[in-house]
Write an enzyme that holds these catalytic residues in place. Structure first.
Site, PDB file in Angstrom:
ATOM      1  N   SER A 171       0.832  -1.212   0.000  1.00  0.00           N
ATOM      2  CA  SER A 171       0.000   0.000   0.000  1.00  0.00           C
ATOM      3  C   SER A 171       0.864   1.258   0.000  1.00  0.00           C
ATOM      4  O   SER A 171       0.596   2.222  -0.730  1.00  0.00           O
ATOM      5  CB  SER A 171      -0.891   0.032   1.244  1.00  0.00           C
ATOM      6  OG  SER A 171      -1.815  -1.009   1.202  1.00  0.00           O
ATOM      7  N   GLY A 175      -6.039  -3.664  -7.519  1.00  0.00           N
ATOM      8  CA  GLY A 175      -7.202  -2.856  -7.144  1.00  0.00           C
ATOM      9  C   GLY A 175      -6.776  -1.478  -6.673  1.00  0.00           C
ATOM     10  O   GLY A 175      -7.436  -0.474  -6.962  1.00  0.00           O
ATOM     11  N   SER A 199     -13.215   1.162   3.292  1.00  0.00           N
ATOM     12  CA  SER A 199     -12.253   0.810   2.243  1.00  0.00           C
ATOM     13  C   SER A 199     -11.270   1.950   2.032  1.00  0.00           C
ATOM     14  O   SER A 199     -11.652   3.068   1.690  1.00  0.00           O
ATOM     15  CB  SER A 199     -12.994   0.530   0.931  1.00  0.00           C
ATOM     16  OG  SER A 199     -12.099   0.633  -0.165  1.00  0.00           O
ATOM     17  N   GLN A 233      -9.176   2.073  -0.303  1.00  0.00           N
ATOM     18  CA  GLN A 233      -9.079   2.370  -1.736  1.00  0.00           C
ATOM     19  C   GLN A 233     -10.157   3.389  -2.133  1.00  0.00           C
ATOM     20  O   GLN A 233      -9.881   4.324  -2.888  1.00  0.00           O
ATOM     21  CB  GLN A 233      -9.218   1.081  -2.547  1.00  0.00           C
ATOM     22  CG  GLN A 233      -8.048   0.145  -2.294  1.00  0.00           C
ATOM     23  CD  GLN A 233      -8.101  -1.138  -3.094  1.00  0.00           C
ATOM     24  OE1 GLN A 233      -9.084  -1.417  -3.768  1.00  0.00           O
ATOM     25  NE2 GLN A 233      -7.045  -1.920  -3.019  1.00  0.00           N
ATOM     26  N   ASP A 252      -6.584  -8.167   4.792  1.00  0.00           N
ATOM     27  CA  ASP A 252      -5.787  -9.031   3.906  1.00  0.00           C
ATOM     28  C   ASP A 252      -5.197 -10.231   4.642  1.00  0.00           C
ATOM     29  O   ASP A 252      -4.642 -11.138   4.012  1.00  0.00           O
ATOM     30  CB  ASP A 252      -4.655  -8.223   3.256  1.00  0.00           C
ATOM     31  CG  ASP A 252      -5.203  -7.192   2.271  1.00  0.00           C
ATOM     32  OD1 ASP A 252      -6.329  -7.379   1.764  1.00  0.00           O
ATOM     33  OD2 ASP A 252      -4.507  -6.190   2.016  1.00  0.00           O
ATOM     34  N   ARG A 287     -12.389 -14.746  -1.408  1.00  0.00           N
ATOM     35  CA  ARG A 287     -11.507 -15.378  -0.424  1.00  0.00           C
ATOM     36  C   ARG A 287     -12.265 -16.197   0.611  1.00  0.00           C
ATOM     37  O   ARG A 287     -11.666 -17.038   1.281  1.00  0.00           O
ATOM     38  CB  ARG A 287     -10.608 -14.320   0.242  1.00  0.00           C
ATOM     39  CG  ARG A 287      -9.546 -13.804  -0.713  1.00  0.00           C
ATOM     40  CD  ARG A 287      -8.621 -12.777  -0.095  1.00  0.00           C
ATOM     41  NE  ARG A 287      -7.556 -12.414  -1.034  1.00  0.00           N
ATOM     42  CZ  ARG A 287      -6.796 -11.339  -0.928  1.00  0.00           C
ATOM     43  NH1 ARG A 287      -6.963 -10.506   0.081  1.00  0.00           N
ATOM     44  NH2 ARG A 287      -5.855 -11.086  -1.824  1.00  0.00           N
ATOM     45  N   ARG A 336      -2.534 -14.120  -1.932  1.00  0.00           N
ATOM     46  CA  ARG A 336      -2.647 -14.399  -0.493  1.00  0.00           C
ATOM     47  C   ARG A 336      -3.203 -15.807  -0.238  1.00  0.00           C
ATOM     48  O   ARG A 336      -2.910 -16.421   0.789  1.00  0.00           O
ATOM     49  CB  ARG A 336      -3.482 -13.321   0.191  1.00  0.00           C
ATOM     50  CG  ARG A 336      -2.854 -11.931   0.010  1.00  0.00           C
ATOM     51  CD  ARG A 336      -3.175 -10.951   1.083  1.00  0.00           C
ATOM     52  NE  ARG A 336      -2.885  -9.597   0.623  1.00  0.00           N
ATOM     53  CZ  ARG A 336      -1.693  -9.008   0.687  1.00  0.00           C
ATOM     54  NH1 ARG A 336      -0.659  -9.649   1.204  1.00  0.00           N
ATOM     55  NH2 ARG A 336      -1.516  -7.778   0.238  1.00  0.00           N
TER      56      ARG A 336
HETATM   57  C1  S3P Z   1      -5.492  -1.428   0.072  1.00  0.00           C
HETATM   58  C2  S3P Z   1      -6.665  -1.462   0.768  1.00  0.00           C
HETATM   59  C3  S3P Z   1      -7.411  -2.697   1.039  1.00  0.00           C
HETATM   60  C4  S3P Z   1      -6.571  -3.949   0.850  1.00  0.00           C
HETATM   61  C5  S3P Z   1      -5.736  -3.881  -0.390  1.00  0.00           C
HETATM   62  C6  S3P Z   1      -4.837  -2.657  -0.400  1.00  0.00           C
HETATM   63  C7  S3P Z   1      -4.857  -0.121  -0.173  1.00  0.00           C
HETATM   64  O1  S3P Z   1      -8.512  -2.748   0.161  1.00  0.00           O
HETATM   65  O2  S3P Z   1      -7.384  -5.093   0.821  1.00  0.00           O
HETATM   66  O3  S3P Z   1      -4.920  -5.056  -0.476  1.00  0.00           O
HETATM   67  O4  S3P Z   1      -3.684  -0.091  -0.570  1.00  0.00           O
HETATM   68  O5  S3P Z   1      -5.530   0.901   0.014  1.00  0.00           O
HETATM   69  P1  S3P Z   1      -9.891  -1.981   0.540  1.00  0.00           P
HETATM   70  O6  S3P Z   1      -9.496  -0.664   1.006  1.00  0.00           O
HETATM   71  O7  S3P Z   1     -10.707  -1.912  -0.694  1.00  0.00           O
HETATM   72  O8  S3P Z   1     -10.508  -2.847   1.608  1.00  0.00           O
END
Ligand code: S3P
Length: 427
Positions: free
Chosen positions: A20, A91, A164, A166, A312, A343, A385
């Site tokens: 991240s 993602g 989230s 993200q 994760d 998962r 994972r």
């Molecule tokens: C991440 C946020 C998580 C995580 C992903 C990386 C990030 O997803 O599962 O592996 O870097 O912001 P979500 O925020 O959608 O849960």
């Protein structure tokens, strides 16, 4: 790739950089004025997808040994790419990039691999559209490929239905360019690396409980980023150390940001012997060395606010629960269904095939521990994972465990099998 029972795991290990934080360092560095110097950058396929996307938008990114230099061109310095941007399996790249691209002065199409083209993008399309963005899911199914036509944006206060990082980060990045303030409120606090790092780059960001506020920025300024080891990768060694009798592992320089470290408190609540040594606070992220010893574990309940802090790590925690006395309940984790694979079903299927007592539920699973595991052939579903989880489970099972499409670990941890097998003693 095949695994058999390990007598014990012993030794010291330094795991690769946080995924991240690595993504964000390249993204924010690209949008900043001047050079950003990144050490400890994760050379995994996901982060390389991010580098490739920004190179195609005119950013010069050099990789020399352990250092990555990003020669940022300022908030308005990106140029239109000549072709579709490929986010691969990532993602984080797809969603954060959508936030960055929405306010640009050009139009662009972004996509990714088969898995990315199935993952939900309405969660970012909706809030960004409320800010004035023009984003179209080209398959009209709420997934990538996404066509993003640059527009002027305005700030909103978004009440996110999901915790989230993200989603939160996509909105905050768009908010850097918007007129007025942008706020995001989450049901539970998700990882806050964007907030911490944006501040370091000079953005005006403040957080209170589950709400983050960002003000539009004139410029960001390049800086030094030291990426700590990824606790999500360390998790496999934490679990392996707890599971394999006689084990003792020291995992060096791991990021222990409280929005990421739920695995530590949950393992400790299960009776795991985990100590933090050499705690430090450098460039905005706390780190420590983690010492793990084999432990007698008992089941626990994992749900609510802790879920985003170990989202994760739930696959490996499910495997760990097979070695704990009594029942472990994982709940409030429906997000697991929309990760690189589903998962919940991938874990329930794989663990059941190895003889575990697992029941899949709508938002998690229930594991009744201490049924001995035996080897089996495991579908990784090309999910890094899941592959790493069953490699570890294979070290604690009778007979041989084969993980299919095992090379998918390159997404977040090239060299994982070498590092894991390097700790095996007494064979
Ligand atoms: C991440 C946020 C998580 C995580 C992903 C990386 C990030 O997803 O599962 O592996 O870097 O912001 P979500 O925020 O959608 O849960």
């Amino acid at each position: 790739m095949k695994f058999t029972k390990a007598p014990c795991l012993k030794g010291e290990i330094t795991i690769p950089g946080d995924k991240s934080i690595s993504h964000r360092s390249v993204m924010f560095g690209s949008l900043a004025k001047g050079t950003t110097e990144i050490t400890g950058f994760l050379e995994g396929a996901d982060c390389l997808s991010t580098i490739s996307c920004f190179r195609q938008m005119g950013i010069d990114i050099e990789r020399t040994g352990d250092t990555v230099l990003v020669h940022g061109k300022g908030l308005r310095g990106l140029t239109a790419p000549r072709k579709v941007l490929d986010c691969g399996n990532s993602g984080t790249t797809t969603r954060l990039l959508s936030g960055i691209l929405s306010p640009q002065a050009f139009d662009v199409t972004i996509t990714g691999d088969e898995s990315i083209q199935k993952r939900p993008m309405n969660r970012i399309i909706q809030p960004l559209t409320q800010m004035g963005a023009n984003i179209t899911s080209l398959g009209n199914n709420g997934c990538a490929p996404l066509r993003i036509c640059g527009r002027t944006l305005h700030g909103i206060h978004y009440l996110s239905p999901v915790a989230s990082a993200q989603v939160k980060s996509a909105i905050l990045l768009a908010g850097l360019y918007a007129e007025g303030e942008t706020r995001v409120t989450e049901p539970y606090l998700s990882r806050n690396h964007s907030e911490l790092m944006l501040k370091q780059f000079g953005a005006q960001v403040s957080a209170q409980e589950n709400t983050v506020l960002i003000r539009p920025a004139k410029e960001l300024y390049g800086c030094k980023v030291d990426v700590p080891g990824d606790i999500s990768s360390a998790a496999f060694f934490i679990a392996a150390g707890l599971m394999v009798p006689g084990s003792e592992i020291l995992i060096k320089h791991v990021g222990i940001n409280p929005t990421r470290s739920g695995i530590l408190s949950v393992c400790q609540a299960m009776g795991g012997q985990i100590s933090l040594l050499n705690e430090q606070y450098k460039t905005g992220e706390p780190t420590a060395d983690i010492l793990v010893r084999h432990s007698s574990l008992h089941g626990t309940k994992i749900g609510g606010a802790v879920i985003p802090t170990l989202i994760d790590e739930l696959p490996i925690l499910a495997a760990l629960a097979c070695f704990a006395e009594g029942e472990t309940v994982i709940q409030d984790a429906a997000e697991l269904k929309v990760k690189e694979s589903n998962r919940i079903s991938a874990m329930a299927a794989g663990l059941s095939a190895m003889g575990a007592d697992v029941t899949e539920t709508e938002d998690g699973m229930v594991i009744r521990g201490r049924k001995p595991l035996h080897g089996s052939t495991i579908e990784s579903h090309f999910d890094h994972r899941i592959a790493m989880t069953f490699a570890v489970a294979g070290l604690c099972a009778e007979g041989e465990t084969e993980v299919l499409d095992a090379e998918c670990v390159n997404i977040s941890y090239p060299g994982f099998y070498r590092d894991l097998m390097g700790l095996v003693q007494g064979r």
